[in-house]
Design an enzyme around this catalytic site. Sequence first.
Site, mmCIF file in Angstrom:
data_model
loop_
_atom_site.group_PDB
_atom_site.id
_atom_site.type_symbol
_atom_site.label_atom_id
_atom_site.label_comp_id
_atom_site.label_asym_id
_atom_site.label_seq_id
_atom_site.Cartn_x
_atom_site.Cartn_y
_atom_site.Cartn_z
ATOM 1 N N HIS A 72 39.875 42.299 32.517
ATOM 2 C CA HIS A 72 41.012 41.880 31.694
ATOM 3 C C HIS A 72 41.161 42.873 30.555
ATOM 4 O O HIS A 72 40.169 43.290 29.947
ATOM 5 C CB HIS A 72 40.803 40.464 31.147
ATOM 6 C CG HIS A 72 42.061 39.836 30.645
ATOM 7 N ND1 HIS A 72 42.624 40.169 29.435
ATOM 8 C CD2 HIS A 72 42.881 38.904 31.204
ATOM 9 C CE1 HIS A 72 43.730 39.449 29.271
ATOM 10 N NE2 HIS A 72 43.918 38.700 30.313
ATOM 11 N N ASP A 99 42.406 34.604 36.950
ATOM 12 C CA ASP A 99 43.066 34.681 38.254
ATOM 13 C C ASP A 99 42.139 34.267 39.392
ATOM 14 O O ASP A 99 42.606 33.749 40.413
ATOM 15 C CB ASP A 99 43.589 36.100 38.509
ATOM 16 C CG ASP A 99 44.673 36.503 37.537
ATOM 17 O OD1 ASP A 99 45.616 35.711 37.358
ATOM 18 O OD2 ASP A 99 44.575 37.590 36.948
#
Length: 397
Positions: free
Chosen positions: A295, A343
């Site tokens: 991320h 995710d």
Amino acid sequence: MSEWMSAEQAALRLGVKAATLYAYVSRGTLTRRKADGRSVFNRAEIEELARRGRPRRQAGTTELVIESAVTMLGADRHYYRGRDAVGLAATWRLEEAATWLWTGAEAGAPEVWETAPDALAAAREAQRGLSPEVLPLERLQVIVTALAVADPVRYNLEPAAVAQTGKGLMAGMVDALPSEASPDGRDRGLHARLWRKLSGAGAGERLADVLRFALVLLADHELAASTLAARVAASVRADPYAVVTTGLGTTSGALHGGASLGVESLLAEVAEPGRAAPAMGERLRRGERIAGFGHVVYRAGDGRGDALLERVRQAVPGHPRLAVADAVLDEARRRALPAMNIDFPLGLLTHLAGMPRGAGEAIFGIARTAGWLAHAMEEYAKPTRLRLRAAYTGPLE
């Protein structure tokens, strides 16, 4: 001298705006804490940064700072108007999160959000003839356009009007999706109605509450790519439907909302735990990234993902497919991949619930509509439009 400084004192000492100060927090350059409901900063860190000078951006990155009171990014999670989103997700529904993001006030008694019958009919009719293979996110783009055409007062950009439009828009996005499940009068919340639209036969009902949890976590995330695009649209006074359409288009990117689709594909391919290593290795050999890991903000780990994964485990303890997910996570650690992000458990949720391919993107888009509209309201209140500039690198005559 106190060990802590107020945000105003810290910004003054560094010679930056408050938005830049909080951007430093988002990047991990500074830490902050709450004291008496206000943000305070460590004086020693501020003095060190003042001596060292402003942190340099990483090569190849571009950062735009926009002042916003909607969402703040912390070290491993985000905060909706100052409140921990992971904590709010424990009990709130998407409707409550949206109301808080839009108004800064807690919702009152539970309210059933609905869209006008003629608008809902138009959104369903607009999908007639679409192939069953069309992804849910692509259907949402058609649905939002049809809902817009059916709303003659969509250009009222006053905050109360936008909030009312948002309620009908989000309800229409959920209710216009096709489903073979019979309507249930008990499905009053958006998450319950979306669960019946997307979940497969025999899906564990406890996963429905995990969907509720995920929707709240995904409602906003500061200036993610889709939100920046939505704010640009709102800054030129595009109506709320156009703002959401802009956000949905950006969401489809594989490095944004579409990342959960990659997780779904990986989990579907790995039939048993022993297949995790070869499946991931083949992707890496082809030069592909492994979706669900890494991320740009949470370099040390995504607390949102950890919280959602734990909810999934609690909902279906002992589920055989959890062993596959654990094998993927173990292989990611063995290969020193970046830490898991949100995710991965979102893709795992859709996989365990037997949802159609691409369901994670749709969940993301419906949830993030709340945030896009909150940011749109901030832009509607500004007299100027967002105008980015390019650094020209082409030829000169």
